[in-house]
Design an enzyme around this catalytic site. Structure first.
Site, PDB file in Angstrom:
ATOM      1  N   ASP A 283      -5.034   2.023   7.081  1.00  0.00           N
ATOM      2  CA  ASP A 283      -5.832   2.124   8.296  1.00  0.00           C
ATOM      3  C   ASP A 283      -5.191   3.038   9.335  1.00  0.00           C
ATOM      4  O   ASP A 283      -4.009   3.360   9.276  1.00  0.00           O
ATOM      5  CB  ASP A 283      -5.973   0.740   8.943  1.00  0.00           C
ATOM      6  CG  ASP A 283      -4.657   0.272   9.573  1.00  0.00           C
ATOM      7  OD1 ASP A 283      -3.635   0.267   8.856  1.00  0.00           O
ATOM      8  OD2 ASP A 283      -4.650  -0.044  10.782  1.00  0.00           O
TER       9      ASP A 283
ATOM     10  N   LYS B 233       5.666   7.934   0.275  1.00  0.00           N
ATOM     11  CA  LYS B 233       5.807   9.158   1.080  1.00  0.00           C
ATOM     12  C   LYS B 233       7.160   9.784   0.807  1.00  0.00           C
ATOM     13  O   LYS B 233       8.191   9.121   0.900  1.00  0.00           O
ATOM     14  CB  LYS B 233       5.704   8.823   2.566  1.00  0.00           C
ATOM     15  CG  LYS B 233       4.290   8.761   3.060  1.00  0.00           C
ATOM     16  CD  LYS B 233       4.263   8.820   4.572  1.00  0.00           C
ATOM     17  CE  LYS B 233       2.914   8.365   5.072  1.00  0.00           C
ATOM     18  NZ  LYS B 233       2.873   8.253   6.534  1.00  0.00           N
TER      19      LYS B 233
ATOM     20  N   ASP C 217       0.809  -1.214   0.000  1.00  0.00           N
ATOM     21  CA  ASP C 217       0.000   0.000   0.000  1.00  0.00           C
ATOM     22  C   ASP C 217       0.849   1.274   0.000  1.00  0.00           C
ATOM     23  O   ASP C 217       0.616   2.190  -0.772  1.00  0.00           O
ATOM     24  CB  ASP C 217      -0.981   0.004   1.194  1.00  0.00           C
ATOM     25  CG  ASP C 217      -0.301  -0.297   2.540  1.00  0.00           C
ATOM     26  OD1 ASP C 217       0.933  -0.494   2.572  1.00  0.00           O
ATOM     27  OD2 ASP C 217      -1.018  -0.338   3.553  1.00  0.00           O
TER      28      ASP C 217
ATOM     29  N   ASP D  67       6.857   4.123   3.444  1.00  0.00           N
ATOM     30  CA  ASP D  67       7.114   5.195   4.411  1.00  0.00           C
ATOM     31  C   ASP D  67       8.609   5.161   4.741  1.00  0.00           C
ATOM     32  O   ASP D  67       9.414   5.640   3.960  1.00  0.00           O
ATOM     33  CB  ASP D  67       6.195   4.961   5.616  1.00  0.00           C
ATOM     34  CG  ASP D  67       6.232   6.078   6.648  1.00  0.00           C
ATOM     35  OD1 ASP D  67       6.801   7.126   6.352  1.00  0.00           O
ATOM     36  OD2 ASP D  67       5.691   5.885   7.743  1.00  0.00           O
TER      37      ASP D  67
ATOM     38  N   ARG E 294     -10.097   1.397   6.377  1.00  0.00           N
ATOM     39  CA  ARG E 294      -9.572   0.698   5.201  1.00  0.00           C
ATOM     40  C   ARG E 294     -10.573   0.665   4.058  1.00  0.00           C
ATOM     41  O   ARG E 294     -10.222   0.531   2.898  1.00  0.00           O
ATOM     42  CB  ARG E 294      -9.223  -0.754   5.553  1.00  0.00           C
ATOM     43  CG  ARG E 294      -8.077  -0.921   6.525  1.00  0.00           C
ATOM     44  CD  ARG E 294      -7.657  -2.380   6.556  1.00  0.00           C
ATOM     45  NE  ARG E 294      -6.854  -2.728   7.715  1.00  0.00           N
ATOM     46  CZ  ARG E 294      -5.540  -2.567   7.796  1.00  0.00           C
ATOM     47  NH1 ARG E 294      -4.873  -2.045   6.800  1.00  0.00           N
ATOM     48  NH2 ARG E 294      -4.882  -2.928   8.886  1.00  0.00           N
TER      49      ARG E 294
HETATM   50  P1  IMP Z   1       7.373   1.461   6.540  1.00  0.00           P
HETATM   51  O1  IMP Z   1       7.677   2.579   7.485  1.00  0.00           O
HETATM   52  O2  IMP Z   1       7.661   1.852   5.110  1.00  0.00           O
HETATM   53  O3  IMP Z   1       8.065   0.177   6.936  1.00  0.00           O
HETATM   54  O4  IMP Z   1       5.816   1.262   6.623  1.00  0.00           O
HETATM   55  C1  IMP Z   1       5.237   0.112   7.120  1.00  0.00           C
HETATM   56  C2  IMP Z   1       3.748   0.196   7.173  1.00  0.00           C
HETATM   57  O5  IMP Z   1       3.330   1.304   7.957  1.00  0.00           O
HETATM   58  C3  IMP Z   1       3.017   0.374   5.862  1.00  0.00           C
HETATM   59  O6  IMP Z   1       2.932  -0.814   5.111  1.00  0.00           O
HETATM   60  C4  IMP Z   1       1.675   0.795   6.377  1.00  0.00           C
HETATM   61  O7  IMP Z   1       0.936  -0.323   6.775  1.00  0.00           O
HETATM   62  C5  IMP Z   1       2.035   1.635   7.577  1.00  0.00           C
HETATM   63  N1  IMP Z   1       1.957   3.074   7.245  1.00  0.00           N
HETATM   64  C6  IMP Z   1       2.954   3.938   6.965  1.00  0.00           C
HETATM   65  N2  IMP Z   1       2.479   5.169   6.715  1.00  0.00           N
HETATM   66  C7  IMP Z   1       1.124   5.088   6.838  1.00  0.00           C
HETATM   67  C8  IMP Z   1       0.042   6.037   6.678  1.00  0.00           C
HETATM   68  O8  IMP Z   1       0.203   7.215   6.361  1.00  0.00           O
HETATM   69  N3  IMP Z   1      -1.200   5.549   6.908  1.00  0.00           N
HETATM   70  C9  IMP Z   1      -1.461   4.262   7.245  1.00  0.00           C
HETATM   71  N4  IMP Z   1      -0.490   3.346   7.381  1.00  0.00           N
HETATM   72  C10 IMP Z   1       0.790   3.756   7.185  1.00  0.00           C
HETATM   73 MG    MG Z   2       1.268  -2.284   5.172  1.00  0.00          MG
END
Ligand code: IMP
Ligand code: MG
Length: 180
Positions: A160, A130, A99, A102, A166
């Site tokens: 979510d 992001k 999805d 981040d 969602r």
């Molecule tokens: P990471 O920081 O890229 O490892 O992100 C891991 C997970 O954090 C993503 O797959 C999402 O499930 C969740 N996440 C990060 N940013 C958002 C947001 O803005 N809204 C909702 N979930 C987020």
């Molecule tokens: Mg995720």
């Protein structure tokens, strides 16, 4: 609009146009192959099934659920597999469907793990990226990317907050009072 949403960032129409164009790209790149769409639960589910239905090439779908160890383990990027893939990924063309990118800690750990399964190819498809979160040295190659957004917390279309929102058909910025 949902009462907890401050502003819609990506409309239903923008998302469906984008899903269609990513599907076309994948069709072109995977002609003659039967890729496995490896959907990362839970957030990637809405995107993955929409994408699959827009694609023309035959594809299989499978699901994984992972969690990263948390901020303290950041540099190691190790992940815990809560649910592993059911299909055998060896010698297959695998496309990770996620999805949002981040910090990308989860994705990096996942990619490392998936390489051990020796797929024929491994690509990454992310609906939302992001920006302004990662240092250039922490960046990750996204092969199929939907949208770049600023560093805001968004919900909807699979994303979510505390497992809510969602089901929203759009992606919106959550009102700060909801999580503060
Ligand atoms: P990471 O920081 O890229 O490892 O992100 C891991 C997970 O954090 C993503 O797959 C999402 O499930 C969740 N996440 C990060 N940013 C958002 C947001 O803005 N809204 C909702 N979930 C987020
Ligand atoms: Mg995720």
């Amino acid at each position: 609009m949902h009462k907890d949403v401050e502003r819609i960032l990506l409309t239903k129409e923008q998302i469906s146009d984008k899903v269609e164009s990513i599907a076309k790209e994948i069709d072109k790149d995977y002609a003659g192959s039967v890729p496995i769409l490896l959907c990362i639960l839970n957030g990637g589910a809405v995107f993955a099934v929409d994408l699959m239905r827009q694609m023309q090439v035959d594809a299989e779908i499978d699901f994984m659920q992972v969690s990263s160890y948390g901020k303290g383990m950041r540099s190691r990027g190790e992940i815990t597999i809560l649910k592993d893939a059911y299909l055998d990924l060896k010698d297959r063309d695998v496309i990770i469907i996620e999805d949002i990118a981040d910090t990308c800690i989860t994705l990096k750990g996942l990619i490392k793990k998936l390489k051990e399964y020796r797929p024929k190819s491994l690509k990454l498809c992310v609906l939302i990226n992001k920006t302004g979160v990662r240092e250039p040295s922490e960046d990750i190659d996204i092969d199929y990317k939907g949208f770049d957004i600023p560093n805001v917390f968004v919900v909807g279309y699979g994303l979510d907050y505390a497992n809510k929102y969602r089901d929203l058909p759009y992606v919106g910025i959550l009102k700060p009072e909801v999580y503060s």
